[in-house]
Design a protein around this motif. Structure first.
Motif, PDB file in Angstrom:
ATOM      1  N   TYR A 108       2.644 -31.796 -33.193  1.00 32.53           N
ATOM      2  CA  TYR A 108       2.625 -31.627 -31.738  1.00 32.53           C
ATOM      3  C   TYR A 108       1.206 -31.578 -31.160  1.00 32.53           C
ATOM      4  O   TYR A 108       1.019 -31.238 -29.996  1.00 32.53           O
ATOM      5  N   SER A 109       0.215 -31.942 -31.960  1.00 39.04           N
ATOM      6  CA  SER A 109      -1.164 -31.864 -31.506  1.00 39.04           C
ATOM      7  C   SER A 109      -1.531 -32.956 -30.514  1.00 39.04           C
ATOM      8  O   SER A 109      -2.462 -32.799 -29.724  1.00 39.04           O
ATOM      9  N   ASP A 110      -0.813 -34.058 -30.554  1.00 35.76           N
ATOM     10  CA  ASP A 110      -1.144 -35.209 -29.726  1.00 35.76           C
ATOM     11  C   ASP A 110       0.139 -35.998 -29.465  1.00 35.76           C
ATOM     12  O   ASP A 110       0.978 -36.125 -30.355  1.00 35.76           O
ATOM     13  N   LYS A 111       0.293 -36.511 -28.266  1.00 37.66           N
ATOM     14  CA  LYS A 111       1.495 -37.268 -27.924  1.00 37.66           C
ATOM     15  C   LYS A 111       1.668 -38.472 -28.824  1.00 37.66           C
ATOM     16  O   LYS A 111       2.783 -38.836 -29.193  1.00 37.66           O
ATOM     17  N   ARG A 112       0.561 -39.095 -29.201  1.00 38.01           N
ATOM     18  CA  ARG A 112       0.644 -40.260 -30.086  1.00 38.01           C
ATOM     19  C   ARG A 112       1.134 -39.861 -31.471  1.00 38.01           C
ATOM     20  O   ARG A 112       1.933 -40.569 -32.085  1.00 38.01           O
ATOM     21  N   MET A 113       0.655 -38.719 -31.944  1.00 38.61           N
ATOM     22  CA  MET A 113       1.092 -38.225 -33.245  1.00 38.61           C
ATOM     23  C   MET A 113       2.586 -37.899 -33.221  1.00 38.61           C
ATOM     24  O   MET A 113       3.324 -38.242 -34.150  1.00 38.61           O
ATOM     25  N   LEU A 114       3.044 -37.249 -32.146  1.00 40.39           N
ATOM     26  CA  LEU A 114       4.458 -36.913 -32.012  1.00 40.39           C
ATOM     27  C   LEU A 114       5.309 -38.181 -31.972  1.00 40.39           C
ATOM     28  O   LEU A 114       6.364 -38.256 -32.614  1.00 40.39           O
ATOM     29  N   ALA A 115       4.840 -39.194 -31.234  1.00 37.60           N
ATOM     30  CA  ALA A 115       5.582 -40.452 -31.143  1.00 37.60           C
ATOM     31  C   ALA A 115       5.685 -41.124 -32.507  1.00 37.60           C
ATOM     32  O   ALA A 115       6.748 -41.649 -32.877  1.00 37.60           O
ATOM     33  N   LEU A 116       4.602 -41.085 -33.280  1.00 36.69           N
ATOM     34  CA  LEU A 116       4.626 -41.671 -34.621  1.00 36.69           C
ATOM     35  C   LEU A 116       5.578 -40.910 -35.539  1.00 36.69           C
ATOM     36  O   LEU A 116       6.315 -41.514 -36.320  1.00 36.69           O
ATOM     37  N   CYS A 117       5.564 -39.585 -35.433  1.00 39.51           N
ATOM     38  CA  CYS A 117       6.474 -38.771 -36.253  1.00 39.51           C
ATOM     39  C   CYS A 117       7.926 -39.046 -35.885  1.00 39.51           C
ATOM     40  O   CYS A 117       8.781 -39.158 -36.771  1.00 39.51           O
ATOM     41  N   ARG A 118       8.203 -39.169 -34.585  1.00 36.10           N
ATOM     42  CA  ARG A 118       9.565 -39.476 -34.138  1.00 36.10           C
ATOM     43  C   ARG A 118      10.006 -40.838 -34.660  1.00 36.10           C
ATOM     44  O   ARG A 118      11.157 -41.025 -35.081  1.00 36.10           O
ATOM     45  N   GLN A 119       9.081 -41.805 -34.633  1.00 32.09           N
ATOM     46  CA  GLN A 119       9.406 -43.135 -35.144  1.00 32.09           C
ATOM     47  C   GLN A 119       9.685 -43.087 -36.644  1.00 32.09           C
ATOM     48  O   GLN A 119      10.638 -43.712 -37.132  1.00 32.09           O
ATOM     49  N   MET A 120       8.876 -42.338 -37.361  1.00 33.46           N
ATOM     50  CA  MET A 120       9.077 -42.199 -38.799  1.00 33.46           C
ATOM     51  C   MET A 120      10.422 -41.527 -39.095  1.00 33.46           C
ATOM     52  O   MET A 120      11.158 -41.944 -40.002  1.00 33.46           O
ATOM     53  N   GLU A 121      10.760 -40.501 -38.329  1.00 33.25           N
ATOM     54  CA  GLU A 121      12.037 -39.815 -38.514  1.00 33.25           C
ATOM     55  C   GLU A 121      13.214 -40.741 -38.228  1.00 33.25           C
ATOM     56  O   GLU A 121      14.233 -40.690 -38.928  1.00 33.25           O
ATOM     57  N   ALA A 122      13.076 -41.583 -37.201  1.00 35.52           N
ATOM     58  CA  ALA A 122      14.155 -42.523 -36.854  1.00 35.52           C
ATOM     59  C   ALA A 122      14.374 -43.526 -37.979  1.00 35.52           C
ATOM     60  O   ALA A 122      15.519 -43.851 -38.332  1.00 35.52           O
ATOM     61  N   ILE A 123      13.280 -44.015 -38.556  1.00 33.18           N
ATOM     62  CA  ILE A 123      13.392 -44.965 -39.668  1.00 33.18           C
ATOM     63  C   ILE A 123      14.037 -44.288 -40.873  1.00 33.18           C
ATOM     64  O   ILE A 123      14.937 -44.840 -41.514  1.00 33.18           O
ATOM     65  N   ALA A 124      13.593 -43.059 -41.160  1.00 36.06           N
ATOM     66  CA  ALA A 124      14.146 -42.318 -42.290  1.00 36.06           C
ATOM     67  C   ALA A 124      15.630 -42.023 -42.076  1.00 36.06           C
ATOM     68  O   ALA A 124      16.435 -42.104 -43.018  1.00 36.06           O
ATOM     69  N   SER A 125      16.018 -41.696 -40.849  1.00 35.35           N
ATOM     70  CA  SER A 125      17.426 -41.426 -40.535  1.00 35.35           C
ATOM     71  C   SER A 125      18.280 -42.666 -40.806  1.00 35.35           C
ATOM     72  O   SER A 125      19.361 -42.580 -41.400  1.00 35.35           O
TER      73      SER A 125
ATOM     74  N   TYR B  29      28.488 -39.462 -40.047  1.00 32.39           N
ATOM     75  CA  TYR B  29      27.218 -38.778 -40.267  1.00 32.39           C
ATOM     76  C   TYR B  29      26.106 -39.268 -39.341  1.00 32.39           C
ATOM     77  O   TYR B  29      25.079 -38.603 -39.217  1.00 32.39           O
ATOM     78  N   GLN B  30      26.307 -40.402 -38.714  1.00 37.54           N
ATOM     79  CA  GLN B  30      25.259 -40.968 -37.881  1.00 37.54           C
ATOM     80  C   GLN B  30      24.851 -40.028 -36.752  1.00 37.54           C
ATOM     81  O   GLN B  30      23.668 -39.798 -36.507  1.00 37.54           O
ATOM     82  N   GLY B  31      25.846 -39.479 -36.066  1.00 36.94           N
ATOM     83  CA  GLY B  31      25.541 -38.572 -34.968  1.00 36.94           C
ATOM     84  C   GLY B  31      24.829 -37.310 -35.421  1.00 36.94           C
ATOM     85  O   GLY B  31      23.995 -36.760 -34.697  1.00 36.94           O
ATOM     86  N   LEU B  32      25.138 -36.853 -36.641  1.00 40.96           N
ATOM     87  CA  LEU B  32      24.512 -35.645 -37.165  1.00 40.96           C
ATOM     88  C   LEU B  32      23.050 -35.888 -37.525  1.00 40.96           C
ATOM     89  O   LEU B  32      22.172 -35.077 -37.217  1.00 40.96           O
ATOM     90  N   ILE B  33      22.801 -37.004 -38.170  1.00 37.66           N
ATOM     91  CA  ILE B  33      21.462 -37.270 -38.702  1.00 37.66           C
ATOM     92  C   ILE B  33      20.528 -37.840 -37.639  1.00 37.66           C
ATOM     93  O   ILE B  33      19.330 -37.549 -37.622  1.00 37.66           O
ATOM     94  N   GLU B  34      21.074 -38.631 -36.728  1.00 39.98           N
ATOM     95  CA  GLU B  34      20.237 -39.239 -35.691  1.00 39.98           C
ATOM     96  C   GLU B  34      20.203 -38.405 -34.409  1.00 39.98           C
ATOM     97  O   GLU B  34      19.697 -38.857 -33.383  1.00 39.98           O
ATOM     98  N   HIS B  35      20.758 -37.189 -34.482  1.00 41.54           N
ATOM     99  CA  HIS B  35      20.700 -36.242 -33.362  1.00 41.54           C
ATOM    100  C   HIS B  35      21.315 -36.825 -32.087  1.00 41.54           C
ATOM    101  O   HIS B  35      20.803 -36.616 -30.981  1.00 41.54           O
ATOM    102  N   GLU B  36      22.404 -37.559 -32.260  1.00 40.65           N
ATOM    103  CA  GLU B  36      23.097 -38.118 -31.098  1.00 40.65           C
ATOM    104  C   GLU B  36      24.139 -37.108 -30.619  1.00 40.65           C
ATOM    105  O   GLU B  36      25.322 -37.232 -30.881  1.00 40.65           O
ATOM    106  N   ASP B  37      23.673 -36.099 -29.942  1.00 42.86           N
ATOM    107  CA  ASP B  37      24.583 -35.050 -29.497  1.00 42.86           C
ATOM    108  C   ASP B  37      24.205 -34.628 -28.084  1.00 42.86           C
ATOM    109  O   ASP B  37      23.248 -35.127 -27.511  1.00 42.86           O
ATOM    110  N   SER B  38      24.957 -33.699 -27.538  1.00 41.25           N
ATOM    111  CA  SER B  38      24.713 -33.261 -26.173  1.00 41.25           C
ATOM    112  C   SER B  38      23.436 -32.439 -26.093  1.00 41.25           C
ATOM    113  O   SER B  38      23.025 -31.795 -27.078  1.00 41.25           O
TER     114      SER B  38
END
Length: 205
Positions: A85-102, A117-126
């Motif tokens: 969370y130190s930099d918006k670019r770093m957070l965006a890269l981490c989110r992208q990495m998490e999406a690929i891993a998911s 399991y898709q909704g659980l792992i990809e955080h597709e919830d309310s």
């Protein structure tokens, strides 16, 4: 391809947290996920049974979502939150990495199970479910800091302050989180002997 999802997820016990903080006791992602699931379920039950005028939530669903909230880390490892969370670019890269891993994780499931399991792992919830799980995640981090400080590990002084600052908006906006902080978190300051004694007293009442 042989389905490897559950064997792979079982390796979460080998992914360690708090690596840069020198904890007195190592914590892995598997046990953290269990605690977050337990806390998320508790927050749901507090909402439904203590704050009965609030809209009901599915506490069991909260627990399952929380159980998988860090699933991508079995592939990405745990990324230090201070760095993440130190930099918006770093957070965006981490989110992208998490999406690929998911996506990679879901592909290791037998096809008939992937949608479940898709909704659980990809955080597709309310947003409401996500809010409960995030609060539970922060409570887990906070109680870890409390326990480390009780053990004399001053490495976690900064962690306790930072996590409390992140937790405060949830305390202010979610009565179940404030209730949990008031009624349940103080016990994390207790020794095991005190906890057992309290259990014995409760059993006799």
């Amino acid at each position: 391809m042989q389905p490897v999802f559950f064997a792979l997820m079982s390796r979460m016990q080998n992914v360690h947290r708090w690596g840069k903080s020198n904890p007195t006791r190592a914590e892995n992602v598997a046990e953290h996920s269990f605690q977050v699931a337990m806390f998320a379920h508790a927050l749901g039950e507090v909402r439904n049974r203590v704050f009965v005028d609030e809209p009901k939530v599915d506490a069991n669903h909260l627990a399952v979502v929380a159980l998988f909230h860090d699933a991508p880390e079995v592939l990405t490892e745990d990324v230090n939150s201070g760095i993440k969370y130190s930099d918006k670019r770093m957070l965006a890269l981490c989110r992208q990495m998490e999406a690929i891993a998911s996506h990679m994780l879901i592909s290791t499931l037998p096809e008939p199970l992937q949608q479940s399991y898709q909704g659980l792992i990809e955080h597709e919830d309310s947003p409401e479910v996500a809010r409960f799980v995030k609060a539970a995640d922060l409570l887990s981090a906070y109680t870890k800091a409390v326990q480390e400080l009780r053990a004399g590990n001053m490495e976690f002084e900064g962690t306790e302050r930072k996590v409390m600052a992140a937790l405060q908006p949830f305390i202010d906006s979610m009565p179940e989180v404030a209730w949990f902080m008031e009624h349940c978190v103080p016990a994390f300051h207790m020794t095991i002997d005190d906890l057992v004694d309290a259990a014995l007293v409760s059993d006799k009442e």
